[in-house]
Design an enzyme around this catalytic site. Sequence first.
Site, PDB file in Angstrom:
ATOM      1  N   GLU A   1      48.100  67.341  63.979  1.00 58.18           N
ATOM      2  CA  GLU A   1      47.510  67.049  62.678  1.00 58.18           C
ATOM      3  C   GLU A   1      47.124  68.399  62.081  1.00 58.18           C
ATOM      4  OE1 GLU A   1      46.782  63.983  61.154  1.00 58.18           O
ATOM      5  OE2 GLU A   1      47.870  62.856  62.690  1.00 58.18           O
TER       6      GLU A   1
ATOM      7  N   CYS B   1      40.774  68.677  55.795  1.00 58.71           N
ATOM      8  CA  CYS B   1      42.218  68.928  55.830  1.00 58.71           C
ATOM      9  C   CYS B   1      42.939  68.310  54.646  1.00 58.71           C
ATOM     10  CB  CYS B   1      42.821  68.429  57.135  1.00 58.71           C
ATOM     11  SG  CYS B   1      42.440  66.710  57.489  1.00 58.71           S
TER      12      CYS B   1
END
Lengths: 490, 488
Positions: free
Chosen positions: A210, A244
């Site tokens: 990720e 993110c």
Amino acid sequence: MSREQKAVERARKAFFTGRSKSLEYRITQLKNLQRFMQERQKEIAEALKKDLKRSEFGTSLYETLGVESEINLALKKLKEWAAPRPVNKSIMTISDQVYIQPEPLGVVLVIGAWNYPWAVTVGPLVGAIAAGNAAVIKPSEVSSHTSKVMEEFLPLYLDKELYPVVTGGVKETQELLKQRFDHIFYTGNGMVGKIIMEAAAKHLTPTTLELGGKSPCYIDKNCDLTIACRRIAWGKYSNCGQTCIAPDYILCDPSMQDRVIEEIKKNIKEFYTENPLKCPDYGRIINQRHFKRLMSLMEGSSIAVSGEHNEAECYIAPTVLRDVKPDAKVMQEEIFGPLLPIVTVNSVDEAIKFINQREKPLALYIFSSDKKLIDRMIAETSSGGVMANDCLMHFSVSSLPFGGVGDSGMGRYHGQHGFDNLSHMRGVLLKQLKMEAVNKMRYPPHTADKLGWARFFMVRHVDFGSLGRMAMLALLVVFAAVIIQRYFTD
Amino acid sequence: MSREQLAVQQARKAFLTGRSKPLDYRIKQLKNLNRFIKERAADITNALRKDLHKSANSTQLFEILGLEGEINLAVSKLAEWAAPRPVNKNLLTLSDDVFLQPEPLGVVLIIGAWNYPIAVTLQPLVGAIAAGNAVVVKPSEVSSHTASVMELMSLYLDSEMYQVVTGGVPETQELLKQRFDHIFYTGNSTVGKLVMEAAARHLTPVTLELGGKSPCYIDKNCDIRIACRRITWGKYLNCGQTCIAPDYILCESSIQDRVIDEIQKCIKEFYTTDPKAFEDYGRIINQRHYKRIMALLEGSTVAIGGDSDESVCYIAPTVLRDVTPASKVMQEEIFGPILPIVTVNGLKEAIEFINDREKPLALYVFSSSKKVIKQMVSETSSGALLANDCMVHFTLSDLPFGGVGYSGTGRYHGKYSFDQVSHLRSCLIKKLNMEAVNQMRYPPHTTEKLRWARVLLLKQINVTRWRQMAQVAVLAALAAFVVKRFLR
């Protein structure tokens, strides 16, 4: 033997006892994890306050609520997720049992990040536990207080052999990466992501990475700017931009720039008061290294809103940069901070071109009332996820797989995707030792005649699924008709 | 610029034109692929005869038919596979569009193998084309004649979008330096690690279809005659050079003689008393593998066969008895027509034996007892498990085909091929209204707001279930109406 090696060996030994196979066991562990999140709210909140100056509400809203939701879902759905999954049959398997059996992989390594340490470390752990794996948890050392809470308290709630917490920095992580795992789940940046995948390759270990990138945020002329900018301001400055999937930069027409700046300024004031430094809901940069990095990113760009900072506190005020050039420093790397550059583009075409010239981002945001434009943007770009008219929220929809593509990552999680990603979906075909005559067509000597039969069975595709459904439907209608005729008419 | 670099660049350029996006284009290319295998059937057959001594009917049965099936399936299902896939909503997204949009990844590299060169190189290609990608196909140089024939694909497919790059190790290494959006490799785990390492440098996801020693457990309680028939077929097909061939047998010593007897009968029935002269019995791919396989016989007792002819890479269908776990033949994947029998004292020992080793690509269990089969399923792991037959799971396009652990990562066949080389992009389309609902998330954060957030985030709504129930209700009402009006 190193501490890391020991932890992995113990986890593997514990896995081999088979005790994580039973659903009851997994449910007990998940309930324990739930208890941990509830009973240790105070410790969790205090640690996050020290690490990121997260307010207690912020902790709940942005971290623990999400994890709680994931645990609840796993508890509710585990039986369904772990059950054999039936598969469409073909003519050849009509009398056989065909299904997919979800199985644990073995020992999973979860390497967490520091920005939402609970969401991105415990989040994947939920899927790992649900899938029946052992899991070695390596929290990020950068969020050091949270890491300590994980190390100290998780073993009091979870099976500490099956789910060991291994703290440490680069050295300890490298030692862990030398060990053999059955899956490595990493959240962080692309540079380290490559190192992790390289280490995983030595053991043929699959990885979920990720990662991140620069998530573009396109604001169309045709949209309600007041609401758009509100949502963008929230998405950007939550956790001081250290998300993110934060909207990294804005793309909009030059004629809108001033209005956008105005609106964002208004929202910053509304959310974080005139002096965000004193506002309990405004966070801090994680450490001095990142503070310095962010300060240097501003070089060469015009500041439109705020720009105050305080190194001792790792404080950077919510900042907007205007008329930012594509080659400006701030456009060369993922910002991961409270700086919002506005890059002007003269059309949707230019915006799409701009986006496609760069690496595929983790998220793409489009603000527009024009559905056709939204469809076009989706069709002509790629990204991990795409969200129209809001920011960040797709993270909380557990039926949407969360993950990147290209440089923004591989693999996905949340909800059932977390379970599936850390399971092996084993194909199972159970035949019986009869009807051997049917098999004749495949045995040598291979003749044209046998070939003809094989062709018939293999090349034609009959969808038993939909045929079956139609048959059921017809039956239902007939049945209903009969019942009604019998009992409701004279 | 190297030839390989150029090919990848051309493919990427073609992809960026966007012409592989429309479904019509992809269907056209798939139909062209179909034409290729039909019109070039003779070339393909000849090549496979030269490479692996495959008979024409063998080629059709074990290479072409499966591929044709996959192409037909992709063509008929493409619209469904490529369409947006709706997902369950939560309370917060009740009025939004929430779905997964399948998208092409970009440029996919397919590295084929030599044992079923057409099937394992072109079946992944079907998925890659269907998903809208550009592809660089690198056929195995070991099956050199088939590799040459695959170059002819450029006459049928869009030759910029789908490049065929032939060559050996240096060419493959050069390809692996380039950046791809997915690498699909079929072969062995040693090279698999190198492929994954190279992919890591570009953060490229990989599908690795590897191998291993696929165990075949024969329970006392089963029709040994039929079991051995199916095992014999599975083992000696393509001279044992099948990734999912039953590698070795595990059974109790009391049935070993019977098993050997039955297999011998089947070998005779399938391959005559002179397999060497028989059209439908294959050859070892080359001398290197011939020597490798022959060396595996050292130290074990031959029960059937054992004869060979190096000059034509022929090894007879062979069975070894009373094989010990430490023997040479049990140290690596055989990939040849040697069938060792290792005796065990029952299911428990068999399961232990299997679990002491790497997870195989396939696990076979022959038994009439559901209990035995169930135990095998639950106490072992493998890419796939097949009870009472060999290999046929490969032909079921609804079963994902792939390994786990050392036998591989990723899966394909049918829709799985499409999904494997697609990006399933999460899409959440909201509107710029109902801003009041969002109040609960904006600072200043208060207890009251948090309470609302809790309610809205923690509740799951199964929209699909409600929709289904509503549909059934409407149907029942319709039926009632029809009956009342027309059936009195």
